[in-house]
Motif scaffolding. Structure first.
Motif, PDB file in Angstrom:
ATOM      1  N   LYS C  17       0.832  -1.213   0.000  1.00  0.00           N
ATOM      2  CA  LYS C  17       0.000   0.000   0.000  1.00  0.00           C
ATOM      3  C   LYS C  17       0.868   1.265   0.000  1.00  0.00           C
ATOM      4  O   LYS C  17       0.544   2.256  -0.664  1.00  0.00           O
ATOM      5  CB  LYS C  17      -0.914   0.013   1.232  1.00  0.00           C
ATOM      6  CG  LYS C  17      -1.972  -1.077   1.210  1.00  0.00           C
ATOM      7  CD  LYS C  17      -2.914  -0.903   2.396  1.00  0.00           C
ATOM      8  CE  LYS C  17      -3.662  -2.166   2.724  1.00  0.00           C
ATOM      9  NZ  LYS C  17      -4.503  -2.037   3.917  1.00  0.00           N
ATOM     10  N   GLN C  18       1.960   1.219   0.742  1.00  0.00           N
ATOM     11  CA  GLN C  18       2.861   2.383   0.773  1.00  0.00           C
ATOM     12  C   GLN C  18       3.429   2.663  -0.620  1.00  0.00           C
ATOM     13  O   GLN C  18       3.497   3.816  -1.051  1.00  0.00           O
ATOM     14  CB  GLN C  18       4.004   2.127   1.765  1.00  0.00           C
ATOM     15  CG  GLN C  18       3.567   2.188   3.230  1.00  0.00           C
ATOM     16  CD  GLN C  18       4.620   1.669   4.184  1.00  0.00           C
ATOM     17  OE1 GLN C  18       5.359   0.749   3.850  1.00  0.00           O
ATOM     18  NE2 GLN C  18       4.672   2.218   5.389  1.00  0.00           N
ATOM     19  N   GLY C  23       3.778   5.869  -5.293  1.00  0.00           N
ATOM     20  CA  GLY C  23       4.006   5.832  -6.739  1.00  0.00           C
ATOM     21  C   GLY C  23       2.885   6.485  -7.529  1.00  0.00           C
ATOM     22  O   GLY C  23       3.127   7.274  -8.449  1.00  0.00           O
ATOM     23  N   VAL C  24       1.646   6.179  -7.178  1.00  0.00           N
ATOM     24  CA  VAL C  24       0.506   6.741  -7.911  1.00  0.00           C
ATOM     25  C   VAL C  24       0.439   8.250  -7.704  1.00  0.00           C
ATOM     26  O   VAL C  24       0.188   9.014  -8.654  1.00  0.00           O
ATOM     27  CB  VAL C  24      -0.810   6.055  -7.467  1.00  0.00           C
ATOM     28  CG1 VAL C  24      -2.019   6.790  -8.006  1.00  0.00           C
ATOM     29  CG2 VAL C  24      -0.812   4.597  -7.921  1.00  0.00           C
ATOM     30  N   THR C  25       0.703   8.689  -6.486  1.00  0.00           N
ATOM     31  CA  THR C  25       0.688  10.136  -6.206  1.00  0.00           C
ATOM     32  C   THR C  25       1.775  10.847  -7.014  1.00  0.00           C
ATOM     33  O   THR C  25       1.533  11.909  -7.604  1.00  0.00           O
ATOM     34  CB  THR C  25       0.888  10.372  -4.695  1.00  0.00           C
ATOM     35  OG1 THR C  25      -0.206   9.762  -3.992  1.00  0.00           O
ATOM     36  CG2 THR C  25       0.926  11.858  -4.360  1.00  0.00           C
TER      37      THR C  25
ATOM     38  N   ASP E  49      -4.727   2.707   7.275  1.00  0.00           N
ATOM     39  CA  ASP E  49      -3.609   2.256   6.436  1.00  0.00           C
ATOM     40  C   ASP E  49      -4.056   2.068   4.983  1.00  0.00           C
ATOM     41  O   ASP E  49      -3.349   1.466   4.188  1.00  0.00           O
ATOM     42  CB  ASP E  49      -2.988   0.966   6.986  1.00  0.00           C
ATOM     43  CG  ASP E  49      -3.947  -0.206   6.916  1.00  0.00           C
ATOM     44  OD1 ASP E  49      -5.133  -0.005   6.614  1.00  0.00           O
ATOM     45  OD2 ASP E  49      -3.502  -1.342   7.178  1.00  0.00           O
ATOM     46  N   SER E  50      -5.237   2.571   4.663  1.00  0.00           N
ATOM     47  CA  SER E  50      -5.735   2.458   3.294  1.00  0.00           C
ATOM     48  C   SER E  50      -6.085   3.806   2.681  1.00  0.00           C
ATOM     49  O   SER E  50      -6.696   3.864   1.621  1.00  0.00           O
ATOM     50  CB  SER E  50      -6.967   1.542   3.255  1.00  0.00           C
ATOM     51  OG  SER E  50      -6.597   0.220   3.618  1.00  0.00           O
ATOM     52  N   LEU E  57       0.555   7.155   3.701  1.00  0.00           N
ATOM     53  CA  LEU E  57      -0.609   6.597   4.386  1.00  0.00           C
ATOM     54  C   LEU E  57      -0.875   7.411   5.662  1.00  0.00           C
ATOM     55  O   LEU E  57       0.068   7.794   6.370  1.00  0.00           O
ATOM     56  CB  LEU E  57      -0.361   5.133   4.759  1.00  0.00           C
ATOM     57  CG  LEU E  57      -0.112   4.161   3.599  1.00  0.00           C
ATOM     58  CD1 LEU E  57       0.060   2.746   4.140  1.00  0.00           C
ATOM     59  CD2 LEU E  57      -1.226   4.199   2.560  1.00  0.00           C
ATOM     60  N   ILE E  58      -2.143   7.634   5.961  1.00  0.00           N
ATOM     61  CA  ILE E  58      -2.503   8.404   7.153  1.00  0.00           C
ATOM     62  C   ILE E  58      -1.888   7.779   8.412  1.00  0.00           C
ATOM     63  O   ILE E  58      -1.404   8.481   9.297  1.00  0.00           O
ATOM     64  CB  ILE E  58      -4.038   8.477   7.293  1.00  0.00           C
ATOM     65  CG1 ILE E  58      -4.620   9.336   6.158  1.00  0.00           C
ATOM     66  CG2 ILE E  58      -4.415   9.062   8.644  1.00  0.00           C
ATOM     67  CD1 ILE E  58      -6.105   9.559   6.279  1.00  0.00           C
TER      68      ILE E  58
END
Lengths: 61, 61, 61, 61, 61, 61
Positions: C17-18, C23-25, E49-50, E57-58
């Motif tokens: 997720k990180q 990467g997408v941002t 975390d999503s 991530l927040i």
């Protein structure tokens, strides 16, 4: 960082959108305890031949 | 079969959309181990009077 | 103020997720010329019995 | 109160939208045991330069 | 038949959801001139975390 | 490459999801002239305290 998406049938005036943006943001900020500036809100104005209720397009009701 | 939805304020050129589509697909494919061809991506260009931050329309900022 | 929603089948690790979030941002920020800090991104991990391709649940493929 | 969102590439005729609205509502009502009149359905017709598969815009395929 | 989708980080109490549902529905009904009973609203409580802001991530902020 | 998102209150059995996935895909494929294998469908089962109609949570009706 709340995200709000609102979809309505037909067009809104800018004044209506301003009222919705301000009012909805205020409600969520107060009820959920989130800072106003963190709230992102989108309004989609959809055409009446692209929304259906009970299987019937709104335009045909 | 990942699905990606991207909403931005204002218009993008076709070249910008091509870069976003390719780049975002590459990142997700590599990070999540999903085949590229399974990734479906939508880009929505929204008008500035339909997005609000902190209760204020972007157009009014 | 771009908004990104990503839906994938199955679970991701926090590291995945990180990587996706960063990467997408980065891709959208560079391609669309939007400041990184304005980009809000959600990842949804969906169960395999709730996604279908071609009318068949992924779990049944 | 089921909600259905359908996104397709390109334009649909009104007749196609009527068939989709009626057919999808019937299927969900029967399979899930929900009253038809409670089902709200939106159809979005997206342009081919704003959807990508495998990182390539549909318009470029 | 407006549709509202609200995504927040973390859990809300039932009382918070009640206030959001009532308040947001009232605002949209008044500003857009739509009957309250036609407004359908969903609240999604997302894990920290999503969701990411600025690529982080927040949960990691 | 149609995308379908369905949100319902409460849980569905796997058989219900199979019927919805197959039936909705068939309807859209036939009405819109899209190949079945290109249709991606997500079903979200939402809790009754997170959906409201007319400003009232379904759980409280």
């Amino acid at each position: 960082m709340p995200y709000v998406s609102i979809r309505v049938a037909g067009k809104l005036t800018k004044e209506q959108k301003q009222k919705i943006a301000k009012g909805v943001t205020d409600v969520i900020s107060e009820a959920a305890g989130k800072p106003k500036e963190s709230i992102l809100l989108f309004i989609d104005e959809e055409s009446r031949d692209s929304i259906a209720k009970g299987g019937v397009l709104i335009e045909d009701m």
